[in-house]
Structures are given as C-alpha cells and as structure tokens.
Design a protein around this motif. Structure first.
Motif, short mmCIF file in Angstrom:
data_model
loop_
_atom_site.label_atom_id
_atom_site.label_comp_id
_atom_site.label_asym_id
_atom_site.label_seq_id
_atom_site.Cartn_x
_atom_site.Cartn_y
_atom_site.Cartn_z
N GLN A 1 0.89 -1.04 0.01
CA GLN A 1 0.10 -0.02 -0.06
C GLN A 1 0.77 1.15 0.00
O GLN A 1 1.38 1.51 1.15
CB GLN A 1 -1.15 0.10 1.35
N LEU A 2 1.14 1.85 -1.37
CA LEU A 2 1.73 3.02 -1.16
C LEU A 2 0.95 4.35 -1.61
O LEU A 2 0.43 4.08 -2.56
CB LEU A 2 2.94 2.64 -2.51
N ASN B 1 -9.73 4.90 5.12
CA ASN B 1 -10.44 3.85 5.72
C ASN B 1 -10.69 2.84 4.57
O ASN B 1 -11.13 1.67 5.17
CB ASN B 1 -11.86 4.51 6.20
N THR B 2 -10.63 3.00 3.44
CA THR B 2 -10.75 1.98 2.45
C THR B 2 -9.65 1.02 2.27
O THR B 2 -9.67 0.16 1.65
CB THR B 2 -10.90 2.41 1.11
N LEU B 3 -8.51 1.48 2.77
CA LEU B 3 -7.19 0.52 2.77
C LEU B 3 -7.03 -0.47 3.76
O LEU B 3 -7.78 -0.27 4.94
CB LEU B 3 -5.98 1.46 2.96
N ASN B 4 -6.40 -1.58 3.61
CA ASN B 4 -6.15 -2.52 4.82
C ASN B 4 -5.16 -1.87 6.12
O ASN B 4 -4.16 -1.80 5.70
CB ASN B 4 -5.79 -3.84 4.22
N LYS B 5 -6.00 -1.75 7.24
CA LYS B 5 -5.16 -1.35 8.32
C LYS B 5 -4.30 -2.12 9.00
O LYS B 5 -3.43 -1.74 9.65
CB LYS B 5 -6.22 -0.87 9.26
N GLU C 1 0.42 17.89 -7.86
CA GLU C 1 1.63 17.27 -7.43
C GLU C 1 1.91 16.06 -8.15
O GLU C 1 3.06 15.66 -8.60
CB GLU C 1 2.21 17.47 -6.35
N PHE C 2 1.04 15.41 -8.03
CA PHE C 2 1.17 13.71 -8.06
C PHE C 2 1.37 13.75 -9.72
O PHE C 2 1.90 12.87 -10.10
CB PHE C 2 -0.26 12.89 -7.75
N GLN C 3 0.49 14.50 -10.29
CA GLN C 3 0.54 14.42 -11.84
C GLN C 3 1.88 14.78 -12.48
O GLN C 3 2.26 14.26 -13.63
CB GLN C 3 -0.52 15.21 -12.39
N SER C 4 2.60 15.54 -11.67
CA SER C 4 3.76 16.22 -12.09
C SER C 4 4.93 15.15 -11.86
O SER C 4 6.05 15.12 -12.57
CB SER C 4 4.35 17.30 -11.41
N GLY C 5 4.56 13.84 -11.39
CA GLY C 5 5.53 12.79 -11.15
C GLY C 5 5.49 12.11 -9.79
O GLY C 5 5.19 12.91 -8.70
N HIS C 6 5.52 10.70 -9.69
CA HIS C 6 5.15 10.16 -8.50
C HIS C 6 5.89 8.70 -8.72
O HIS C 6 6.29 8.42 -9.58
CB HIS C 6 3.78 9.78 -8.06
N ILE C 7 6.01 8.00 -7.53
CA ILE C 7 6.48 6.69 -7.35
C ILE C 7 5.55 5.86 -8.07
O ILE C 7 4.61 5.82 -7.80
CB ILE C 7 6.83 6.21 -6.00
N LYS C 8 6.17 4.99 -9.03
CA LYS C 8 5.35 4.01 -9.43
C LYS C 8 4.54 3.28 -8.66
O LYS C 8 5.08 2.61 -7.72
CB LYS C 8 6.18 3.01 -10.58
N GLY C 9 3.17 2.97 -9.15
CA GLY C 9 2.27 2.26 -8.08
C GLY C 9 1.67 2.78 -6.89
O GLY C 9 0.96 2.40 -6.26
N ALA C 10 2.22 4.18 -6.69
CA ALA C 10 1.39 4.92 -5.62
C ALA C 10 -0.01 5.46 -6.03
O ALA C 10 -0.35 5.57 -7.23
CB ALA C 10 2.18 6.19 -5.40
N LYS C 11 -0.69 5.47 -4.78
CA LYS C 11 -1.92 5.80 -5.19
C LYS C 11 -2.32 7.42 -4.50
O LYS C 11 -1.51 7.64 -3.35
CB LYS C 11 -3.01 5.07 -4.15
#
Length: 112
Positions: free
Chosen positions: A36-37, A69-73, A45-55
C-alpha cells in the motif's frame, strides 16, 4: 525528565506504529512487492511525477480519512509527500485511524 516536561507536561513518546525510513530503506521495502503506497500530495503534484504504483490521497483534502479507511489497516502502509512534512502529519492521522504499521519516507519524494 527536564523541568519543562514536568511543569508543562510535554510528551516525548515515540510511536510504535510510525517508522520514518531513509530513501534507501524505503525503496528496498517497496520494490518488487505489492504494498500500500500512498502519495499524500495534491493531485497536481502527483500528476507532475510520483513513485510507480502509488495511490494519490491528498492529505489536505476533506476525504483523506474516508479514502484511507478503504485501505487495509492490518497491512503496512508506505506514505510520502514532497519534503516529509505532510507525510509526518498524515502518519499521525493514519495511526489515529487504526493503521498498525506506517512507513514514512524521510525527506519526501524530493529526497528519493
């Protein structure tokens, strides 16, 4: 304990949930693994570049808690921002939401 801590009740407790990782350790832990990244920067900022696989879940959006809260805690979550300040705040919020392991990229993506 210093006199200031006694007088004003300053707490210096460290979280057992939040771990700040240097860029090398962060990269090692996310490379070639399904993790979970989360990029907590703004969508622009995200559109200008991010780590591959990041949400992208903007830390300052009104839907941050709802989306998290939709992610696995129970699974580790790796987060980052531009310089580390927003992800530090977001880490505390994730801990409050009940996440068990939060890994924060020290210095943010600009240090990656």
């Amino acid at each position: 304990m210093s006199i200031l801590k006694k007088l004003f009740g300053f707490k210096t407790t460290q979280s057992n949930v939040i771990k700040v990782l240097n860029p090398n350790d962060f990269k090692t832990q996310i490379t070639n693994k399904k993790v979970q990244l989360v990029d907590v920067r703004t969508p622009n900022e995200f559109q200008s570049g991010h780590i591959k696989g990041a949400k992208n879940i903007d830390a300052f959006s009104g839907t941050f808690n709802k989306k998290c809260n939709t992610l696995n805690k129970e699974e580790p979550i790796y987060i980052y921002c531009r310089s580390g300040a927003r992800s530090k705040q977001a880490s505390k919020r994730l801990e409050a939401l009940g996440f068990k392991e939060v890994y924060d990229l020290k210095g943010g993506i600009s240090n990656f």
